[in-house]
Design a protein around this motif. Structure first.
Motif, short mmCIF file in Angstrom:
data_model
loop_
_atom_site.label_atom_id
_atom_site.label_comp_id
_atom_site.label_asym_id
_atom_site.label_seq_id
_atom_site.Cartn_x
_atom_site.Cartn_y
_atom_site.Cartn_z
N ILE A 43 -30.84 15.31 20.49
CA ILE A 43 -29.99 16.31 21.15
C ILE A 43 -29.79 17.52 20.22
CG2 ILE A 43 -27.67 16.71 22.08
CD1 ILE A 43 -27.77 13.63 22.77
N GLY A 44 -29.52 17.22 18.95
CA GLY A 44 -29.38 18.28 17.94
C GLY A 44 -28.10 19.07 18.11
N GLY A 45 -27.99 20.15 17.35
CA GLY A 45 -26.81 21.02 17.43
C GLY A 45 -25.60 20.42 16.72
N ARG A 46 -24.43 20.67 17.28
CA ARG A 46 -23.17 20.25 16.63
C ARG A 46 -22.88 18.80 16.97
NH1 ARG A 46 -18.29 24.35 17.07
NH2 ARG A 46 -17.69 23.12 15.25
N ILE A 47 -22.86 17.97 15.94
CA ILE A 47 -22.67 16.54 16.14
C ILE A 47 -21.38 16.09 15.45
CG2 ILE A 47 -23.62 14.25 15.59
CD1 ILE A 47 -26.40 15.54 15.92
N LEU A 48 -20.57 15.37 16.19
CA LEU A 48 -19.35 14.79 15.61
C LEU A 48 -19.60 13.32 15.35
CD1 LEU A 48 -16.32 14.88 14.87
CD2 LEU A 48 -15.83 14.24 17.24
N GLU A 49 -19.37 12.91 14.10
CA GLU A 49 -19.43 11.49 13.74
C GLU A 49 -18.01 10.97 13.68
OE1 GLU A 49 -21.32 8.89 11.86
OE2 GLU A 49 -23.33 9.67 12.13
N GLY A 69 -17.58 15.15 10.42
CA GLY A 69 -17.15 13.75 10.45
C GLY A 69 -15.64 13.65 10.48
N ILE A 70 -15.15 12.61 11.14
CA ILE A 70 -13.71 12.30 11.03
C ILE A 70 -13.55 10.82 10.71
CG2 ILE A 70 -12.99 14.09 12.65
CD1 ILE A 70 -12.29 11.70 14.61
N ASP A 71 -12.47 10.51 10.03
CA ASP A 71 -12.14 9.11 9.74
C ASP A 71 -10.65 9.06 9.41
OD1 ASP A 71 -14.18 6.57 8.88
OD2 ASP A 71 -12.07 6.39 8.29
N MET A 72 -10.02 7.94 9.72
CA MET A 72 -8.59 7.85 9.40
C MET A 72 -8.36 7.34 7.97
SD MET A 72 -7.55 4.73 11.89
CE MET A 72 -5.82 4.70 11.50
N SER A 73 -9.42 6.85 7.32
CA SER A 73 -9.25 6.26 5.99
C SER A 73 -9.56 7.27 4.88
CB SER A 73 -10.17 5.04 5.86
OG SER A 73 -10.25 4.64 4.51
N ALA A 74 -8.53 7.64 4.12
CA ALA A 74 -8.74 8.58 3.00
C ALA A 74 -9.71 8.02 1.95
CB ALA A 74 -7.40 8.96 2.38
N ASP A 111 -22.11 19.11 20.79
CA ASP A 111 -23.25 18.78 21.66
C ASP A 111 -23.40 17.27 21.83
OD1 ASP A 111 -24.55 21.50 22.06
OD2 ASP A 111 -24.32 21.43 19.88
N CYS A 112 -22.89 16.56 20.83
CA CYS A 112 -23.08 15.11 20.83
C CYS A 112 -21.97 14.47 19.97
CB CYS A 112 -24.45 14.81 20.22
SG CYS A 112 -24.90 13.09 20.19
N VAL A 113 -21.48 13.34 20.41
CA VAL A 113 -20.50 12.58 19.62
C VAL A 113 -21.12 11.21 19.33
CG1 VAL A 113 -18.21 11.54 19.56
CG2 VAL A 113 -18.54 13.76 20.67
N VAL A 114 -21.09 10.82 18.07
CA VAL A 114 -21.67 9.54 17.65
C VAL A 114 -20.56 8.68 17.03
CG1 VAL A 114 -23.41 8.45 16.18
CG2 VAL A 114 -23.84 10.71 17.13
N ALA A 115 -20.55 7.42 17.39
CA ALA A 115 -19.62 6.49 16.72
C ALA A 115 -20.39 5.24 16.36
CB ALA A 115 -18.43 6.17 17.62
N GLN A 116 -20.64 5.07 15.09
CA GLN A 116 -21.43 3.95 14.60
C GLN A 116 -20.49 2.88 14.05
OE1 GLN A 116 -24.08 5.64 11.69
NE2 GLN A 116 -25.12 6.90 13.20
N GLY A 140 -23.63 16.94 27.35
CA GLY A 140 -23.77 16.32 26.03
C GLY A 140 -23.63 14.80 26.12
N ARG A 141 -23.82 14.15 24.99
CA ARG A 141 -23.85 12.68 25.00
C ARG A 141 -22.86 12.06 24.01
NH1 ARG A 141 -29.35 10.33 27.28
NH2 ARG A 141 -29.25 11.61 29.13
N ILE A 142 -22.41 10.88 24.37
CA ILE A 142 -21.60 10.06 23.47
C ILE A 142 -22.45 8.84 23.14
CG2 ILE A 142 -19.47 8.72 23.21
CD1 ILE A 142 -18.35 10.45 25.59
N ILE A 143 -22.76 8.65 21.87
CA ILE A 143 -23.67 7.57 21.47
C ILE A 143 -22.90 6.58 20.60
CG2 ILE A 143 -25.76 7.01 20.17
CD1 ILE A 143 -26.64 9.97 20.85
N LEU A 144 -22.88 5.33 21.05
CA LEU A 144 -22.19 4.29 20.29
C LEU A 144 -23.22 3.28 19.82
CD1 LEU A 144 -19.38 3.35 22.86
CD2 LEU A 144 -19.37 5.24 21.21
#
Ligand SMILES: C[S@@+](CC[C@H](N)C(=O)[O-])C[C@H]1O[C@@H](n2cnc3c(N)ncnc32)[C@H](O)[C@@H]1O
Length: 218
Positions: A43-49, A69-74, A111-116, A140-144
């Motif tokens: 998909i490319g472009g702006r990806i949120l992890e 990227g975002i995460d709740m753990s410092a 463009d895409c959100v990924v959660a691994q 856009g897509r949400i990929i888990l």
């Protein structure tokens, strides 16, 4: 009793995981992580992890992407920031400490959100999926990618047994695909487009949703 994990358990668990996470979880999760990043790169472009953790996935992206990227753990993010500081990942634009249940991004930012390896851990998976659908652009897509509950057979019995014992580690081995499917069926702006077991052992499943609606660019 709810089987969902509480946020404070997850935060405590990942503060403990952070120093050893790459060594312990790096190798075993490689096939899932690579498959998700490959789908996102297409998909490319702006990806949120979401739940970017220590940034182990940075190696799987390239200059065709801009990663946030975002995460709740410092403590996990501290490791990710150290990787960014190496200069090897100029396409990683920023990582933020943020709860996936309440993201501060505008609607249709990515463009895409990924959660691994994340959706089975969050306190309210459906709320996180709604947030992912909000911040991804129409089309856009949400990929888990995750290990999902084996609904039948010996693996299902083992996972049910393990479920109560792995809570404090921030794990939830008994999360079923049906829950993700039910969310898509009830969603007004996302549809399920793919469910695929990842080779070589089929231990992980990749699930992909598409954000419906009309793109502003259309
Ligand atoms: C199993 S780790 C996966 C990390 C990374 N995606 C990977 O593949 O190595 C799960 C991550 O999700 C993060 N996490 C859990 N709940 C979260 C939430 N509500 N908001 C943001 N991050 C969360 C944890 O802090 C942890 O870093």
């Amino acid at each position: 009793m709810s089987l969902d994990l509480e946020a404070n358990i997850v935060e405590t668990a990942y503060a403990r995981w952070a120093p050893i996470y790459d060594a312990v979880c790096g190798p075993i999760m490689v096939p899932g992580r690579r498959a998700a990043a490959q789908a996102a790169r297409a998909i490319g472009g702006r990806i949120l992890e979401v739940g970017v953790g220590t940034g182990l996935s940075f190696d799987d992206y390239d200059h065709g992407t801009q990663i946030t990227g975002i995460d709740m753990s410092a403590p996990m993010l501290e490791k990710a920031r150290a990787k960014m500081a190496s200069g090897r990942y100029p396409f990683v634009k920023a990582v933020h400490q943020m709860d996936a249940h309440r993201m501060t991004f505008d609607d249709a930012t990515f463009d895409c959100v990924v959660a691994q390896f994340v959706i089975t851990l969050v306190a309210q998976p459906e709320q996180v999926l709604c947030e992912c659908a909000r911040v991804v652009k129409p089309g856009g897509r949400i990929i888990l990618v995750n290990h999902l509950y084996s609904e039948v057979g010996v693996a299902a019995v083992v996972e049910r047994w393990a479920a109560q014992r792995t809570r404090a580690l921030g794990l939830r081995p008994e999360f079923p695909f049906a829950r993700l499917q039910a969310w898509a069926q009830s969603s007004e702006n996302a549809i399920l487009v793919e469910r695929r077991k990842i080779a070589p052992f089929g231990l992980y499943t990749l699930v992909c949703f598409e954000r419906t609606g009309v793109s502003a660019a259309a």
